[in-house]
Motif scaffolding. Structure first.
Motif, PDB file in Angstrom:
ATOM      1  N   ASP A  82      69.383  31.506   7.942  1.00  0.00           N
ATOM      2  CA  ASP A  82      68.564  32.677   8.310  1.00  0.00           C
ATOM      3  C   ASP A  82      68.453  33.661   7.149  1.00  0.00           C
ATOM      4  O   ASP A  82      67.397  34.263   6.922  1.00  0.00           O
ATOM      5  N   PHE A  83      69.553  33.840   6.404  1.00  0.00           N
ATOM      6  CA  PHE A  83      69.556  34.762   5.273  1.00  0.00           C
ATOM      7  C   PHE A  83      68.534  34.317   4.229  1.00  0.00           C
ATOM      8  O   PHE A  83      67.788  35.138   3.674  1.00  0.00           O
ATOM      9  N   VAL A  84      68.479  33.022   3.942  1.00  0.00           N
ATOM     10  CA  VAL A  84      67.544  32.517   2.931  1.00  0.00           C
ATOM     11  C   VAL A  84      66.117  32.555   3.467  1.00  0.00           C
ATOM     12  O   VAL A  84      65.181  32.909   2.736  1.00  0.00           O
ATOM     13  N   VAL A  85      65.923  32.221   4.752  1.00  0.00           N
ATOM     14  CA  VAL A  85      64.577  32.287   5.343  1.00  0.00           C
ATOM     15  C   VAL A  85      64.000  33.690   5.201  1.00  0.00           C
ATOM     16  O   VAL A  85      62.811  33.869   4.894  1.00  0.00           O
ATOM     17  N   ASP A  86      64.839  34.720   5.382  1.00  0.00           N
ATOM     18  CA  ASP A  86      64.364  36.102   5.277  1.00  0.00           C
ATOM     19  C   ASP A  86      63.929  36.471   3.865  1.00  0.00           C
ATOM     20  O   ASP A  86      63.328  37.523   3.655  1.00  0.00           O
ATOM     21  N   GLY A  87      64.244  35.618   2.887  1.00  0.00           N
ATOM     22  CA  GLY A  87      63.750  35.852   1.537  1.00  0.00           C
ATOM     23  C   GLY A  87      62.254  35.614   1.419  1.00  0.00           C
ATOM     24  O   GLY A  87      61.621  36.070   0.462  1.00  0.00           O
ATOM     25  N   ASP A  88      61.670  34.907   2.388  1.00  0.00           N
ATOM     26  CA  ASP A  88      60.225  34.665   2.409  1.00  0.00           C
ATOM     27  C   ASP A  88      59.558  35.926   2.959  1.00  0.00           C
ATOM     28  O   ASP A  88      59.372  36.069   4.169  1.00  0.00           O
ATOM     29  N   THR A  89      59.217  36.864   2.079  1.00  0.00           N
ATOM     30  CA  THR A  89      58.720  38.170   2.518  1.00  0.00           C
ATOM     31  C   THR A  89      57.387  38.092   3.281  1.00  0.00           C
ATOM     32  O   THR A  89      57.220  38.824   4.262  1.00  0.00           O
ATOM     33  N   LEU A 158      73.386  31.938  -2.693  1.00  0.00           N
ATOM     34  CA  LEU A 158      72.463  32.204  -1.583  1.00  0.00           C
ATOM     35  C   LEU A 158      71.404  33.225  -2.002  1.00  0.00           C
ATOM     36  O   LEU A 158      70.245  33.126  -1.584  1.00  0.00           O
ATOM     37  N   GLN A 159      71.789  34.207  -2.832  1.00  0.00           N
ATOM     38  CA  GLN A 159      70.794  35.160  -3.340  1.00  0.00           C
ATOM     39  C   GLN A 159      69.759  34.429  -4.189  1.00  0.00           C
ATOM     40  O   GLN A 159      68.562  34.747  -4.143  1.00  0.00           O
ATOM     41  N   LEU A 160      70.206  33.443  -4.974  1.00  0.00           N
ATOM     42  CA  LEU A 160      69.273  32.656  -5.784  1.00  0.00           C
ATOM     43  C   LEU A 160      68.339  31.848  -4.877  1.00  0.00           C
ATOM     44  O   LEU A 160      67.123  31.811  -5.094  1.00  0.00           O
ATOM     45  N   ALA A 161      68.907  31.195  -3.852  1.00  0.00           N
ATOM     46  CA  ALA A 161      68.074  30.427  -2.909  1.00  0.00           C
ATOM     47  C   ALA A 161      67.053  31.338  -2.236  1.00  0.00           C
ATOM     48  O   ALA A 161      65.886  30.959  -2.033  1.00  0.00           O
ATOM     49  N   ARG A 162      67.467  32.549  -1.897  1.00  0.00           N
ATOM     50  CA  ARG A 162      66.573  33.516  -1.242  1.00  0.00           C
ATOM     51  C   ARG A 162      65.408  33.885  -2.160  1.00  0.00           C
ATOM     52  O   ARG A 162      64.270  34.028  -1.719  1.00  0.00           O
ATOM     53  N   ALA A 163      65.705  34.037  -3.475  1.00  0.00           N
ATOM     54  CA  ALA A 163      64.641  34.353  -4.432  1.00  0.00           C
ATOM     55  C   ALA A 163      63.667  33.189  -4.577  1.00  0.00           C
ATOM     56  O   ALA A 163      62.447  33.382  -4.674  1.00  0.00           O
ATOM     57  N   LEU A 164      64.189  31.958  -4.588  1.00  0.00           N
ATOM     58  CA  LEU A 164      63.323  30.773  -4.704  1.00  0.00           C
ATOM     59  C   LEU A 164      62.502  30.568  -3.437  1.00  0.00           C
ATOM     60  O   LEU A 164      61.430  29.975  -3.481  1.00  0.00           O
ATOM     61  N   MET A 165      63.009  31.056  -2.308  1.00  0.00           N
ATOM     62  CA  MET A 165      62.314  30.911  -1.024  1.00  0.00           C
ATOM     63  C   MET A 165      61.042  31.763  -0.985  1.00  0.00           C
ATOM     64  O   MET A 165      60.080  31.429  -0.304  1.00  0.00           O
ATOM     65  N   CYS A 166      61.051  32.859  -1.740  1.00  0.00           N
ATOM     66  CA  CYS A 166      59.935  33.807  -1.684  1.00  0.00           C
ATOM     67  C   CYS A 166      58.731  33.276  -2.468  1.00  0.00           C
ATOM     68  O   CYS A 166      58.863  32.982  -3.664  1.00  0.00           O
ATOM     69  N   PRO A 167      57.547  33.138  -1.840  1.00  0.00           N
ATOM     70  CA  PRO A 167      56.355  32.734  -2.600  1.00  0.00           C
ATOM     71  C   PRO A 167      56.083  33.791  -3.669  1.00  0.00           C
ATOM     72  O   PRO A 167      56.096  34.993  -3.387  1.00  0.00           O
ATOM     73  N   SER A 168      55.867  33.365  -4.915  1.00  0.00           N
ATOM     74  CA  SER A 168      55.718  34.348  -5.988  1.00  0.00           C
ATOM     75  C   SER A 168      54.756  33.848  -7.048  1.00  0.00           C
ATOM     76  O   SER A 168      54.573  32.651  -7.240  1.00  0.00           O
ATOM     77  N   ASP A 169      54.147  34.827  -7.733  1.00  0.00           N
ATOM     78  CA  ASP A 169      53.313  34.530  -8.901  1.00  0.00           C
ATOM     79  C   ASP A 169      54.091  34.768 -10.186  1.00  0.00           C
ATOM     80  O   ASP A 169      53.763  34.217 -11.233  1.00  0.00           O
ATOM     81  N   LEU A 170      55.125  35.631 -10.098  1.00  0.00           N
ATOM     82  CA  LEU A 170      55.998  35.920 -11.239  1.00  0.00           C
ATOM     83  C   LEU A 170      57.442  35.832 -10.757  1.00  0.00           C
ATOM     84  O   LEU A 170      57.832  36.514  -9.808  1.00  0.00           O
ATOM     85  N   LEU A 171      58.204  34.982 -11.405  1.00  0.00           N
ATOM     86  CA  LEU A 171      59.616  34.789 -11.046  1.00  0.00           C
ATOM     87  C   LEU A 171      60.477  35.287 -12.201  1.00  0.00           C
ATOM     88  O   LEU A 171      60.358  34.817 -13.330  1.00  0.00           O
ATOM     89  N   LEU A 172      61.348  36.269 -11.898  1.00  0.00           N
ATOM     90  CA  LEU A 172      62.258  36.832 -12.896  1.00  0.00           C
ATOM     91  C   LEU A 172      63.667  36.349 -12.594  1.00  0.00           C
ATOM     92  O   LEU A 172      64.191  36.605 -11.505  1.00  0.00           O
ATOM     93  N   LEU A 173      64.283  35.655 -13.540  1.00  0.00           N
ATOM     94  CA  LEU A 173      65.624  35.105 -13.331  1.00  0.00           C
ATOM     95  C   LEU A 173      66.553  35.592 -14.440  1.00  0.00           C
ATOM     96  O   LEU A 173      66.323  35.313 -15.615  1.00  0.00           O
TER      97      LEU A 173
END
Length: 648
Positions: A82-89, A158-173
């Motif tokens: 659920d925590f990672v799913v919520d990364g999909d804003t 899990l924070q990394l998975a949450r960031a990857l879960m979010c659809p994005s045009d720019l990914l900052l890692l």
């Protein structure tokens, strides 16, 4: 595209960028490099809107969606999924809109909200999230565990998975490889290669940068210099530029000569075994970029050990693991992870320890380091063995209120009491001088450790390790907080070290440069790995494919376990109410048609599962297959009921 034109960026009084200009095009994968303190994190803050330029022009498309890893430690009892799913804003926003619409009587708004929820991918969001979580090294049994039940490193995954879960045009890692082991790192590289947006990544893992970037942006003297190509290409071009600067190059001749002498020595000593060839290639690379390495403002070396016992230690039928927890019932057995290991560690060996997450690499090292007792068997140490141990958690055991000098003084007292001082100078001024060789000079020796960066803390641990003059180095993920310059310095120091090295690391450049042989910790045992790191990476990918095959087969077996009903037998309709019989017959025909369609769909799903789809698609297909079988089961019961009524 992203453009910076004559941008000036300050942090307090320090000017980080001064008239810097660069253009980043859509879809480019950019590695952001530069010395510590050059302004990499501040440039990230400009890109994500937390900082604004002090002068010049900065442009980023306003419609671009941004994904980045939150740096805070999550404290929640939400399940990992659920925590990672919520990364999909967008999905989260669609869910909130559905809730708001349902609270009104606006049916048109409800219909639009449900459509938006479907478009946001609500149907397969848990499956997508779980594919990310499993790829980053979690077990299937942990998918529903609360986030706050995991340790800090796993929460950051899990924070990394949450960031990857979010659809994005720019990914900052920013340092995404920290807290990852090699199998999770290989998975992350494969994922990022398929990412279609623009990516900017800060990392001190050269092989990771080589694998996932095609542009390198170097912050140098408050300017942004763009290089086409990955990190190795950048190194080559930068070394060529420096070689052309004859005045600067002349000053570096002594340092370069030392580098080349040491490289030639170790290339001559390296064996011809396949594993050692990676080391020869790494040394070739160091020779090629000697001008660049000589620019580094930090180098160190391990002093010659006081003695070199051979063997360093011998293991006979040793089992590694953990004792029963305190307070457990009497007779509770210990947890054994690795069984019956019989191996020797010899003077001068360079051993890289490989193995998937959870197989027991750290447990093996902790036991050799005496931090854990062996569960069974016998470890015989050579006379005069002096172990230097760098643990993953070593930074956590530093005393935040103490200074580097106080740490060194405490170390001297501890070793003096144990009779383990091996001729080192112990006066306070000597300790200050030694700290200075690790860039702890001036007031830094009296700065509290708690106020230092992770890299500075790691450097202090290395300093304390080197001072002890060990003859056996046990290093468990030593590079997690080290920048590229310090990693290169560590690589050189380990190559010149005359004792024995046992190394666990996800930094493949360090493993290639240092190790002549590899041990594999896998399936409860330890065995030689007769290959190099490229072979090991292929092994990891094959192992992941094998796991997918097991999941796929279990889903197919589960589907086959639900028996498809036999073809309907002809029904003899007895005399009775003709209208009712006609209605039942039509209903039966409808049920049979639907059953036939579902059987066709079931077969198609099994075929797709048989074609080795990606992990995320396996989970989705499995859910679809389960839904089809549930509906089939309900229709079977309906079919039996209708046929009974017709016969009646």
């Amino acid at each position: 595209m992203i453009t910076l034109k004559n941008v000036t960026l300050r942090r307090s009084a320090k000017v980080l960028l001064d008239g810097a200009s660069v253009t980043l095009n859509p879809g480019e994968k950019v590695g952001l490099v530069g010395r510590n303190g050059a302004g990499k994190s501040s440039l990230f803050a400009l890109l994500n809107g937390n900082l604004h330029e002090d002068a010049g022009e900065f442009f980023i498309p306003s419609q671009w969606r941004m994904g980045q890893v939150a740096q805070d430690m999550p404290e929640t009892d939400q399940s990992a999924t659920d925590f990672v799913v919520d990364g999909d804003t967008p999905l989260l926003a669609a869910r909130l809109e559905v809730e708001a619409a349902e609270a009104t009587d606006d049916y048109e708004r409800m219909a639009n909200a449900y459509m938006a929820l479907q478009d946001a991918g609500a149907h397969d969001a848990p499956a997508r999230a779980q594919a990310l979580i499993l790829g980053l090294g979690f077990r299937t049994t942990e998918l529903d565990n609360p986030v706050n039940s995991f340790s800090g490193g796993w929460r950051m995954r899990l924070q990394l998975a949450r960031a990857l879960m979010c659809p994005s045009d720019l990914l900052l890692l920013d340092e995404p490889t920290n807290h990852l082991d090699l199998d999770a790192l290989v998975w992350l590289e494969a994922w990022l290669k398929k990412y279609e947006g623009t990516m900017v990544v800060i990392s001190h893992d050269r092989e990771f940068l080589d694998s996932v970037t095609n542009v390198t942006l170097h912050i140098d003297s408050a300017k942004l210099v763009r290089y086409g190509g990955n990190y190795s290409k950048f190194e080559d071009m930068r070394a060529e530029q420096m070689e052309l600067q004859q005045s600067a190059f002349a000053k570096q001749q002594d340092k370069i000569a030392h580098l080349q002498k040491f490289i030639a020595r170790f290339k001559a000593q390296a064996s011809k075994a396949k594993q050692a060839q990676s080391r020869v290639k790494a040394l070739d690379r160091m020779e090629k970029i000697a001008p660049l390495l000589s620019e580094a403002d930090f180098t160190f070396e391990f002093k010659e050990p006081a003695n070199l016992p051979n063997p360093m230690l011998s293991m006979t039928d040793v089992s590694f693991g953990y004792p029963a927890p305190e307070g457990s019932a009497e007779g509770t057995p210990p947890t054994v992870i690795v069984h019956n290991v019989s191996r020797s560690v010899l003077a001068g060996q360079r051993i890289g320890i490989l193995g998937a997450n959870g197989q027991g690499k750290s447990t093996l090292v902790k036991t050799v380091a005496r931090s854990l007792a062996a569960i069974g068997g016998e470890i015989t140490e050579g006379r005069g063995l002096n172990i230097g141990y760098f643990a993953q958690q070593e930074l956590d055991v530093l005393r935040p209120a103490d200074t580097p000098l106080e740490h060194m003084i405490a170390l001297v007292k501890e070793l003096t009491a144990a009779g383990k001082i091996a001729g080192q100078a112990t006066r306070e001024q000597d300790l200050r001088s030694f700290l200075g060789t690790f860039n702890f000079s001036g007031d830094m020796v009296k700065q509290s450790v708690g106020s230092m960066s992770g890299g500075e803390k790691a450097r202090l641990v290395l300093c304390m390790l080197v001072w002890q003059r060990p003859n056996l180095l046990l290093l468990d993920e030593p590079t997690n907080h080290l920048d590229l310059a310090t990693r290169e310095a560590l690589s050189m120091a380990l190559n010149e070290f005359e004792g024995t090295v046992m190394l666990v690391s996800h930094d493949r450049a360090l493993l290639r440069a240092v190790c002549d042989e590899f041990w594999m910790v896998s399936r409860g045992g330890v065995s030689p790995f007769d290959g190099d790191l490229d072979d090991y990476q292929r092994y990891l990918l094959d192992e992941a494919k094998r796991q997918r095959e097991l999941i796929k087969q279990s889903l197919i077996d589960a589907a086959k376990a639900r028996a498809t009903p036999a073809a309907p037998v002809p029904i003899v309709v007895k005399a009775g109410n003709p209208a009712k019989s006609s209605k039942l017959t039509k209903e039966l025909q409808t049920v049979e048609a639907r059953m036939e369609a579902l059987n066709t769909e079931c077969n198609a799903l099994e075929v797709r599962l048989g074609n080795n789809p990606p992990t995320a698609e396996i989970a989705t297909l499995g859910k679809q297959l389960a839904a089809v079988n549930e509906e089939l089961k309900a229709l079977e019961e309906k079919w039996l009921e209708l046929t009974s009524q017709l016969e009646g």
